[in-house]
Scaffold this active site. Structure first.
Site, mmCIF file in Angstrom:
data_model
loop_
_atom_site.group_PDB
_atom_site.id
_atom_site.type_symbol
_atom_site.label_atom_id
_atom_site.label_comp_id
_atom_site.label_asym_id
_atom_site.label_seq_id
_atom_site.Cartn_x
_atom_site.Cartn_y
_atom_site.Cartn_z
ATOM 1 N N CYS A 2 32.233 8.901 63.836
ATOM 2 C CA CYS A 2 31.588 7.721 64.376
ATOM 3 C C CYS A 2 30.407 7.323 63.509
ATOM 4 O O CYS A 2 30.233 7.805 62.395
ATOM 5 C CB CYS A 2 31.096 8.013 65.797
ATOM 6 S SG CYS A 2 32.336 8.765 66.872
ATOM 7 N N ARG A 44 32.055 4.169 67.905
ATOM 8 C CA ARG A 44 33.022 5.258 68.033
ATOM 9 C C ARG A 44 34.349 4.990 67.330
ATOM 10 O O ARG A 44 34.949 3.928 67.497
ATOM 11 C CB ARG A 44 33.313 5.537 69.516
ATOM 12 C CG ARG A 44 34.192 6.774 69.711
ATOM 13 C CD ARG A 44 34.519 7.026 71.159
ATOM 14 N NE ARG A 44 35.231 8.289 71.298
ATOM 15 C CZ ARG A 44 35.981 8.640 72.333
ATOM 16 N NH1 ARG A 44 36.111 7.815 73.352
ATOM 17 N NH2 ARG A 44 36.595 9.813 72.365
ATOM 18 N N LEU A 45 34.778 5.977 66.539
ATOM 19 C CA LEU A 45 36.143 6.067 66.043
ATOM 20 C C LEU A 45 36.782 7.204 66.823
ATOM 21 O O LEU A 45 36.473 8.376 66.595
ATOM 22 C CB LEU A 45 36.160 6.356 64.541
ATOM 23 C CG LEU A 45 37.530 6.509 63.884
ATOM 24 C CD1 LEU A 45 38.311 5.207 63.951
ATOM 25 C CD2 LEU A 45 37.396 6.976 62.441
ATOM 26 N N ILE A 47 38.850 10.103 68.011
ATOM 27 C CA ILE A 47 39.735 11.115 67.427
ATOM 28 C C ILE A 47 40.132 12.148 68.485
ATOM 29 O O ILE A 47 41.310 12.407 68.701
ATOM 30 C CB ILE A 47 39.056 11.831 66.234
ATOM 31 C CG1 ILE A 47 38.602 10.813 65.180
ATOM 32 C CG2 ILE A 47 39.998 12.873 65.631
ATOM 33 C CD1 ILE A 47 39.708 10.065 64.496
ATOM 34 N N LEU A 48 39.148 12.763 69.125
ATOM 35 C CA LEU A 48 39.402 13.707 70.213
ATOM 36 C C LEU A 48 39.089 13.023 71.538
ATOM 37 O O LEU A 48 38.036 12.401 71.689
ATOM 38 C CB LEU A 48 38.533 14.958 70.054
ATOM 39 C CG LEU A 48 38.803 15.827 68.822
ATOM 40 C CD1 LEU A 48 37.862 17.025 68.809
ATOM 41 C CD2 LEU A 48 40.258 16.285 68.763
ATOM 42 N N GLY A 71 31.164 13.199 63.870
ATOM 43 C CA GLY A 71 31.799 14.344 63.231
ATOM 44 C C GLY A 71 32.897 14.946 64.061
ATOM 45 O O GLY A 71 33.386 14.355 65.026
ATOM 46 N N GLU A 72 33.276 16.145 63.673
ATOM 47 C CA GLU A 72 34.288 16.913 64.394
ATOM 48 C C GLU A 72 33.879 18.379 64.381
ATOM 49 O O GLU A 72 33.481 18.907 63.336
ATOM 50 C CB GLU A 72 35.669 16.794 63.726
ATOM 51 C CG GLU A 72 36.203 15.377 63.599
ATOM 52 C CD GLU A 72 36.504 14.705 64.923
ATOM 53 O OE1 GLU A 72 36.621 15.417 65.942
ATOM 54 O OE2 GLU A 72 36.626 13.464 64.935
ATOM 55 N N ILE A 286 47.342 7.631 44.640
ATOM 56 C CA ILE A 286 47.010 6.450 43.847
ATOM 57 C C ILE A 286 47.883 6.402 42.594
ATOM 58 O O ILE A 286 48.054 7.420 41.914
ATOM 59 C CB ILE A 286 45.523 6.478 43.436
ATOM 60 C CG1 ILE A 286 44.645 6.013 44.600
ATOM 61 C CG2 ILE A 286 45.257 5.629 42.215
ATOM 62 C CD1 ILE A 286 44.642 4.513 44.843
ATOM 63 N N GLY A 365 41.482 17.394 49.297
ATOM 64 C CA GLY A 365 41.196 18.587 48.508
ATOM 65 C C GLY A 365 39.790 18.650 47.954
ATOM 66 O O GLY A 365 39.509 19.503 47.097
#
Length: 639
Positions: A2, A44-45, A47-48, A71-72, A286, A365
């Site tokens: 978020c 807010r995005l 996710i959970l 965050g997560e 890409i 990665g």
């Protein structure tokens, strides 16, 4: 994932422009909370627990604590098991943080395995806590004056309350030196970055702001290495990688993957396939085209296709659709900082395509090179045993050979040979430089040169060594530098900003807590064996990937910057770095900048990235310090 914004100390906050500035970070829901001098805003995005039960700002059951969180927390369900039984209203990790704070106090941050920046207000203590995760994956900026404190996920959200817009000339020197700025410095003197693994404690006492900062985690480079056998350590590394990927697949929305075809992203995808043999794996890569060869990079598309076929993943090829003249200012706006790198544009294109396909989360990665040793500058350590025996006249002769500096091999060799007479710590720190100290000084106007007298940006690296006094391995010291500066202040910053501009969360399995702790305990010889970088990681990868994918020359997430500088951006350079424009900026010496541009064009020096950085600084100043910035912001946040 978020956006957060807020502060303490003002009676009236400009809420709408502050929240709107980070609306792109949270397109699913926006809200704020005000209580006297306190303001907390959230975008807010989801996710959970995407339901309204996960909306923020979120309050504790008793109403004493309120939090906004970005965050997560990958181990939040484990944390719930350690807490007393409670009637949870949601399955979100945000609510877990509230209960953890009420049970353990602010020290609960030491238990978190995840990526985060949060602000938590305790009404009873009348204290605001602002924290950033161990490795600085999630950004956090703040202003702290005598009268008020303000914070946000992005610097631009603080512009409405920035009272002193004085430029931080040391930060300008940092950006020109490294292409990014280490530590707390930003382009504004009054705005700072909250450093990784720190908690700020903010209170209002007697009408004045009181701030204190504390470090809650130190990367454990202490010179103590495990004595286990190589085979057993390879097994442990594999197990920890699998655990890290499994943790970071936690989501209530679709998850995808970056897949460049390089070792790190390829291994993450292969591990995910082992964990979930029947799951659809959506990967994005890409197609950089042929132009990047002149930068010393290769087009990895063929390897990405190979890996996708090998692990039975769906590969979505994204064209490197970059109109650099069109995209440059917008990139700088989203970055918040005048970082000089084209990789953010590739991140943006991938995340845009992922979001178009309904994917909100991508695993990548990033940090594999920084944790396990993967950069060419690490290989330069192999020269240390004999570099002192090279006669200075011979080194200078080779440095001055009339060979084109546009050739990658000679460009790197000259950089090594030009550092033969300085102490080892200075020599290794100078590998992070993109411009020599004397060239840097000349670029500034006389008044700025006087104010910067005695300032050397590479002193950051030497001072960071004081934080790990018992670590004697130069490889581990350099890896500490990577995680403490280059990774957090450059790679993680641009990845977060460009991904969130498209409404996508990027996760970093290589920065799992347990995996980093393991890597710090590895004997250095298992990170780089001879000139073979990421040795132990490659041994794990042999169990999952074709050898030709693992053991091939390193490439990068690159773009044809040198061609852009000499062709596509030539008119922009003429306009934006002209004498008239530089006089308006009052930072640079127009003759010195003009000489730099001319010598680069003639091939006498390789200053393409320095010129790129000058353009970035000019763009940042134009967008963040003039009245037109509100118009620009509106255009970008709606794009």
């Amino acid at each position: 994932m978020c956006g957060i914004v807020g502060g303490l100390g003002l009676g009236e906050w400009p809420i709408e422009p502050m929240v709107s500035a980070i609306a792109h970070r949270g397109p699913d829901h926006q809200a704020h909370f005000v209580d006297g001098q306190l303001f907390l805003g959230h975008t807010r995005l989801s996710i959970l627990d995407p339901s309204p039960n996960g909306h923020q700002p979120m309050h504790s059951t008793d109403g004493n604590v309120v939090i906004v969180f970005n965050g997560e927390i990958y181990n939040h369900l484990d944390i719930r098991q350690q807490l007393p039984p409670a009637n949870y209203r949601s399955t979100s990790d945000t609510e877990t943080l509230l209960h953890a704070y009420q049970y353990w106090g602010i020290d609960f941050v030491k238990r978190l395995n995840g990526i985060f920046a949060f602000a938590l207000y305790d009404r009873q203590l009348e204290t605001l806590f602002v924290a950033r995760d161990r490795f600085g994956v999630k950004p956090c900026y703040y202003i702290c004056t005598e009268n008020y404190f303000a914070f946000s996920s992005e610097l631009k959200a603080l512009l409405p309350v920035l009272q002193d817009a004085s430029i931080n000339e040391k930060a300008v020197a940092n950006y020109l030196t490294f292409l990014w700025s280490p530590g707390t410095d930003t382009m504004f003197k009054d705005e700072s970055k909250l450093e990784m693994a720190h908690v700020l404690r903010i209170q209002v006492r007697g009408g004045k702001i009181q701030k204190s900062a504390s470090l809650f985690y130190q990367i454990p480079f202490d010179g103590i290495y495990t004595l286990e056998s190589e085979l057993k350590l390879i097994d442990q590394c594999e197990e920890l990688l699998l655990r890290a990927v499994e943790r970071q697949l936690l989501s209530d929305v679709p998850v995808g993957f970056f897949l460049s075809g390089g070792l790190d992203s390829s291994l993450i995808v292969a591990l995910a396939r082992k964990l979930h043999p029947d799951r659809k794996l959506s990967c994005f890569t890409i197609d950089a085209g042929a132009e990047i060869a002149e930068e010393g990079f290769a087009n990895d598309l063929g390897y990405a296709k190979w890996v996708a076929d090998h692990v039975s993943a769906d590969l979505h090829v994204v064209k490197a659709d970059i109109d650099i003249v069109r995209d440059f200012d917008q990139m700088i706006w989203h970055l918040d900082e005048p970082q000089a790198d084209a990789a953010p544009l590739n991140v943006s294109n991938i995340c845009q395509e992922a979001r178009r396909q309904g994917i909100k989360v991508l695993l990548g990665g990033s940090a594999g090179d920084d944790v396990f040793s993967g950069y060419r500058r690490h290989q330069a350590l192999n020269f240390e045993a004999w570099i002192k025996f090279i006669p200075v006249p011979l080194a200078q002769l080779l440095v001055n050979l009339p060979v084109s500096v546009k050739m990658p091999f000679w460009r790197r060799l000259k950089k090594v040979l030009s550092e033969t007479v300085v102490p080892v710590e200075r020599r290794l720190a100078n590998y992070y430089r993109w411009i020599k100290e004397e060239e840097l000084t000349k670029l500034f106007s006389a008044p700025v040169q006087e104010r910067l007298s005695g300032y050397n940006p590479t002193h950051f690296f030497e001072s960071y060594l004081n934080e790990i006094p018992t670590e004697q391995s130069w490889l581990n010291r350099m890896l500490y530098w990577e995680m403490r500066s280059f990774l957090v202040d450059h790679n993680l910053n641009y990845t977060d900003k460009m991904a969130m501009a498209k409404g996508v969360e990027v996760r970093v399995p290589f920065l799992d807590n347990d995996l980093v702790e393991f890597a710090c305990r590895l004997p250095p010889r298992l990170k780089m064996k001879g000139s073979e970088t990421k040795y132990i990681l490659k041994k794990v990868a042999e169990r999952y990937l074709p050898r030709d994918v693992i053991y091939r020359p390193k490439t990068g997430f690159g773009a044809p910057v040198r061609r852009w500088i000499s062709h596509d951006l030539s008119n922009v350079i003429h306009e934006k770095l002209s004498g008239v424009r530089l006089q308006q900026i009052e930072l640079f010496d127009a003759d010195a900048v003009g000489s730099l541009i001319r010598r680069n064009k003639e091939g006498a020096i390789d200053a393409s990235y320095s010129i790129w950085c000058l353009l970035a600084i000019e763009s940042w100043l134009r967008q963040f310090t003039i009245k037109e910035k509100s118009t620009i912001e509106t255009a970008y946040t709606k794009s």
